[in-house]
Design a protein around this motif. Sequence first.
Motif, PDB file in Angstrom:
ATOM      1  N   UNK B  30       0.967  -1.129  -0.352  1.00  0.00           N
ATOM      2  CA  UNK B  30       0.007   0.184   0.153  1.00  0.00           C
ATOM      3  C   UNK B  30       1.083   1.155   0.046  1.00  0.00           C
ATOM      4  N   UNK B  37       1.700   6.750  -6.965  1.00  0.00           N
ATOM      5  CA  UNK B  37       0.316   8.354  -7.028  1.00  0.00           C
ATOM      6  C   UNK B  37       0.791   8.788  -6.877  1.00  0.00           C
ATOM      7  N   UNK B  80      -8.654  16.409  -7.193  1.00  0.00           N
ATOM      8  CA  UNK B  80      -9.679  15.076  -7.442  1.00  0.00           C
ATOM      9  C   UNK B  80      -8.806  13.615  -7.346  1.00  0.00           C
ATOM     10  N   UNK B  81      -7.365  13.140  -8.089  1.00  0.00           N
ATOM     11  CA  UNK B  81      -6.908  12.558  -7.779  1.00  0.00           C
ATOM     12  C   UNK B  81      -6.417  12.327  -6.714  1.00  0.00           C
ATOM     13  N   UNK B  84      -9.293  10.363  -4.862  1.00  0.00           N
ATOM     14  CA  UNK B  84      -8.842   9.629  -5.139  1.00  0.00           C
ATOM     15  C   UNK B  84      -7.837   8.290  -5.056  1.00  0.00           C
ATOM     16  N   UNK B  87      -8.402   7.792  -0.834  1.00  0.00           N
ATOM     17  CA  UNK B  87      -9.923   6.628  -0.869  1.00  0.00           C
ATOM     18  C   UNK B  87      -9.416   5.070  -1.121  1.00  0.00           C
ATOM     19  N   UNK B  88      -8.709   4.620  -1.972  1.00  0.00           N
ATOM     20  CA  UNK B  88      -7.821   3.674  -2.451  1.00  0.00           C
ATOM     21  C   UNK B  88      -6.911   3.597  -1.497  1.00  0.00           C
ATOM     22  N   UNK B  91      -9.552   1.969   1.158  1.00  0.00           N
ATOM     23  CA  UNK B  91     -10.230   0.738   0.957  1.00  0.00           C
ATOM     24  C   UNK B  91      -9.119  -0.164   1.777  1.00  0.00           C
ATOM     25  N   UNK B  92      -8.015  -0.403   0.474  1.00  0.00           N
ATOM     26  CA  UNK B  92      -6.254  -1.056   0.675  1.00  0.00           C
ATOM     27  C   UNK B  92      -6.110  -1.206   1.913  1.00  0.00           C
ATOM     28  N   UNK B  95      -9.146  -3.830   3.645  1.00  0.00           N
ATOM     29  CA  UNK B  95      -8.924  -5.313   3.109  1.00  0.00           C
ATOM     30  C   UNK B  95      -7.167  -5.705   3.873  1.00  0.00           C
TER      31      UNK B  95
ATOM     32  N   UNK C 136     -10.387  13.638 -18.478  1.00  0.00           N
ATOM     33  CA  UNK C 136     -10.263  13.721 -16.941  1.00  0.00           C
ATOM     34  C   UNK C 136     -11.608  13.135 -16.212  1.00  0.00           C
ATOM     35  N   UNK C 139     -11.366   9.234 -16.289  1.00  0.00           N
ATOM     36  CA  UNK C 139     -10.557   8.802 -15.291  1.00  0.00           C
ATOM     37  C   UNK C 139     -11.092   8.860 -13.864  1.00  0.00           C
ATOM     38  N   UNK C 147     -13.282   1.637  -7.381  1.00  0.00           N
ATOM     39  CA  UNK C 147     -13.118   1.267  -6.054  1.00  0.00           C
ATOM     40  C   UNK C 147     -14.255   0.507  -5.613  1.00  0.00           C
ATOM     41  N   UNK C 166      -8.055  -7.597  -2.803  1.00  0.00           N
ATOM     42  CA  UNK C 166      -7.086  -6.560  -2.571  1.00  0.00           C
ATOM     43  C   UNK C 166      -6.459  -7.151  -3.947  1.00  0.00           C
ATOM     44  N   UNK C 169      -7.732  -4.395  -6.770  1.00  0.00           N
ATOM     45  CA  UNK C 169      -7.029  -2.947  -5.732  1.00  0.00           C
ATOM     46  C   UNK C 169      -5.918  -2.403  -6.479  1.00  0.00           C
ATOM     47  N   UNK C 177      -3.636   4.699 -12.272  1.00  0.00           N
ATOM     48  CA  UNK C 177      -2.242   5.424 -12.532  1.00  0.00           C
ATOM     49  C   UNK C 177      -1.359   5.468 -13.275  1.00  0.00           C
ATOM     50  N   UNK C 180      -4.007   8.162 -15.532  1.00  0.00           N
ATOM     51  CA  UNK C 180      -3.512   9.310 -15.189  1.00  0.00           C
ATOM     52  C   UNK C 180      -2.291   9.856 -15.890  1.00  0.00           C
TER      53      UNK C 180
END
Lengths: 492, 118, 514
Positions: B30, B37, B80-81, B84, B87-88, B91-92, B95, C136, C139, C147, C166, C169, C177, C180
Amino acid sequence: MSPEHLVVASVLLPLISAVLVVACRQRPNLRETVTLVSGGLLLATVSLLIGSVDTRPAINLVDVIPGSIDQSAIAIGFHVEPLGLLFALVASGLWIATSVYSIGYMRSHGEQHQTRFYVCFAIAISAVMGIAFARNLLTLFLFYEVLTLSTYPLVTHHGTEAAKRAGRTYLGILMGTSIVGLLMAILWTWQLAGTLEFKPGGILDGHVDPLTAGLLLALFAFGTGKAALMPLHRWLPAAMVAPTPVSALLHAVAVVKAGVFTILKVGVYIFGTDLLSRGGSSVWLMYVAGGTLLTASLVALTRDNLKERLAYSTISQLAYIVLGISLATESGVIGSGMHIVMHAFGKITLFFCAGAILIGAHKTRVSELDGLGRRMPWTFAAFAIGSLSVIGLPPVGGCWSKWFLALGTVEAGQWPLLAALMVSSLLNIAYLAPIPLRAFLCDPADVDRDVSAGREAPLACVIPLCLTAAGCVVLFFNADPIYQFLSSVTSN
Amino acid sequence: MGLFNYWTVIVLMMIGFYTVIARNNLIKTMIGLGIFQVSVFMLYISMGKIADGTAPIRVQPSAGNEAFYSNPLPHVLILTAIVVGVATTALGLALVIRIREVYGSIEEDEILEMDRDS
Amino acid sequence: MNPDQLPVLQVILPLLAAPCCLLLRHSRLAWCFAVLVGCLSLLIAATQLHAIHTSTSGSISYEIGGWAAPWGIEYRLDRLGGMVLLVLTSIAAVTLSVSRRLLQDEVPEDRHHLFFAIFLLCLAGLSGIVSTGDLFNVFVFLEIASLSSYVLISLGRSRRALVAAFQYLVMGTIGSTFILIGIGLAYMMTGTLNMADLSERLTMTLGSVYAEGASIENPELPVNQTRTILAAFAFLTVGLALKLALFPLHAWLPNAYATAPAVVSTFLSGTSTKVAYYVLLRVIFTIFGVAFTFEQVGLQYLLTPLAISAILVASTIAIYQGDLRRMLAYSSVAQIGYLVLGLSFGTEAGLTAGIVHLFNHALMKSGLFLVVGCIATRQSGLTLESIRGLGRRMPLTMAAFVVGGLGLIGVPLTSGFISKWLLVSAALEDGHWLVAVLVVVGSLLAVVYVWRVVEAAYFQEPDDETPSEPRDAPAGLLAAAWVLLGATLVFGIYTDLPVSVAREAAASLMGGGS
């Protein structure tokens, strides 16, 4: 009813009967009546089409591949022409005979899953009608696949391990060849000619050179696995594991005839006999067919199991028909068409007898049949007549088709193939004639067995086989109408 | 030296990517993902900067001087990214917690072992 | 309802409905609400497709907030988008209508409202991807959809679902990415994010795109020949290939579909990869254009071998799978290979084949997974051993499976045959003989793995532990499965609707954007 509607009716009728059979599954007598009545109606419907064959009525049902600006649509369509009508007549007529026979066989043998049997039979016959009357290659392919899928439960009827394995061979070879060979050939034809319709004189003229035509023909010939050309013939002996009525109609008449009919129709209406004979594209096919008919006859000699021997005999006889088409002469085509009819009657008689022998005497091997003729005279007499038809001797119908095929080899100047035909006839005598002869003239092999062992099969089995045997003889004297019918195909 | 920002992006991206692939521990995965990112965020933001441009907040133009702004759009995109990404990550990690509850471990090789046996 | 607002309503409706589901604590209430939303979405999608059909330009558009494109975000729906939207919403509607029954065995009842909330979010995300005309925005919605898919998958009964979620994910985030990065690089070079505007600017020269006074080395160079744009294209393609589960980036799919709850695999198998394919079509054909992709970059030399490998390798792996869902998942990877193959020809015929197959495969695969869900309501095992003799115990269910299986093989009368026909025709038109033969060989492989199931269900006797009285699946589930699989039969005979819409969509894509 207009001819177009009659054609569609002939395809739908067996399907409706299948539904009704399912509905009547709890009442066997009603169920059997449905089958028989449908058979009669089907024969009547097809016979009504005889008068209109000259006008070649045709109908398109629905566009399966819609057309675009530069391509025409391909539809599910039907048309009536001599070859198809002949095939449909044979199949529908023999369906009635086989239905009567099946009733006797299934009941006295105490077979399971009888409803499934009759339903799949009906669907298979519907598919045969679809193949016979198909207007274009796509419709033919569609019903060809339906035929394979609907006969699969029939082949694996007994549900044993052996049946399952045979089913795998059956499906594997037939589906495999049809997808890789036949479908590719159809798509390639579509690519070359822009259309898939069966037209007199063929649609490929001017679009292919002889080499490409030869290659395309190979894809068609080997893609039509139901014609059992060697080396793709293994499914036919494997399918002998099915009950005898299945073997009789489907593998002596419907499934295998659908295969050679496909090749015949492709040869005449897609390639055109002119194209084939001009470019010599089918010479290789002559030799493959010739090789098959000899090899299969030789193998038949070695087989002791009666049904297996008959299976290899079928493979050999199918090769005759393929030979006729590949000769691409008028006599060749006529001989092929005629042989479809003659062999159907002859072989179905032989298979009916094999089943009757199984029920009446519980014997499956040729070596066990000595002296049985005395206790089953009708069966073996019919067997004798059927054998004569397959061998090709007068006064039985098979001799006419053999005659025209031989004439075809002469017309095409293929002397080795004429020799092959002669040798094969001798081999036919060798593996078929001893059976009725020994049955009537020899003493039974096991003398100290109970005398009552071996009596005629039930009447429902014996009557059809006598009728088909009589049909073989009748066809000898009435071959002319068939000749006239078929010559209109080649004269166009 | 003018490409300094791009080099940073690439280095971070590779570090993040390597961490994701090469590490067994799920939390480290993670983290690697997060670094990966972030490198992309830096790509966007750094491209938005215009030489001699100021922060993209509108000021009253002073006498004679017109303000020259950096491009605000990448900032918006990256906000925005980032959301995101948050959130990712959330969530990860959720999990991972569940995996820990059920498997008792957060090492990937141990988890695969347990799954193979069951 | 103002018809002009439909494009945005398509997305906002499920988006706002999702938190409403959170408030509706009761399982049945939340379910009814979700079904209502699903049906409304389907209605909106159908209306929009009709509007596109009757419009002169072949597309409808909507500006968010009234800001005009290219500065504002524009929602733009053309024929391809309309078709994909219709497929998406119809599968969503069918799945939602049977979801409550399917969820009963897998998710505790007090969590159902949470499930529906996430499901609606996923639907909103997928609808958004298809509806939007801004890169965008794609995206953003892609992330929303992804998600929520991760969450949905993790709700599976077995603990492997967590690991699968997972893994998905991690891989999915890397893919997103990459996308992006691609978007960023493209924006860097052209200054716009609107897809139509982007496609225009890519063909202009550097001098005309950059502001006056900027110092550029090579003002005459077209933008799409710069290395930056090539890199952008590469990143976008790879990222989308990951989302699409194109071989060899497919590793997440089998685990995800095999362990997810039945509702989820039914829905996702028919939608998520199809929407990713849609985005790939947009990127390649609308934004970058045929000339760039196929002549300058030569993408067909990469995609065609990968697609063929997907078909052959995945089909072969499917043959060796004992678990039904895993087998269907590998079959999906193979079918995605067909989709990409159609794309990779770069011709209108190939595109038509790909789009028709999108339509057909979505219906088939969702139907098949729904059938597996039906089986799961009556027994716990879903392996080839546990479905022995199922043909007798659950005849209608297995008959539905056979229909779907025949569609996968491509037997005439099924829609699968139509897409195979179009694909092989397209291959032969271009002279790709080997490709045509390999596609056909793929069908043969499909025969093997479908027939394994048929043999197990119809020919083998069940072992003693499984219940032997015939008890077919619940009527509602069966009806839904037959709707989906019956549609494959209907569209295998009455092919006018999918094929003609696909042809028009392909023509407009090849023409260079809508």
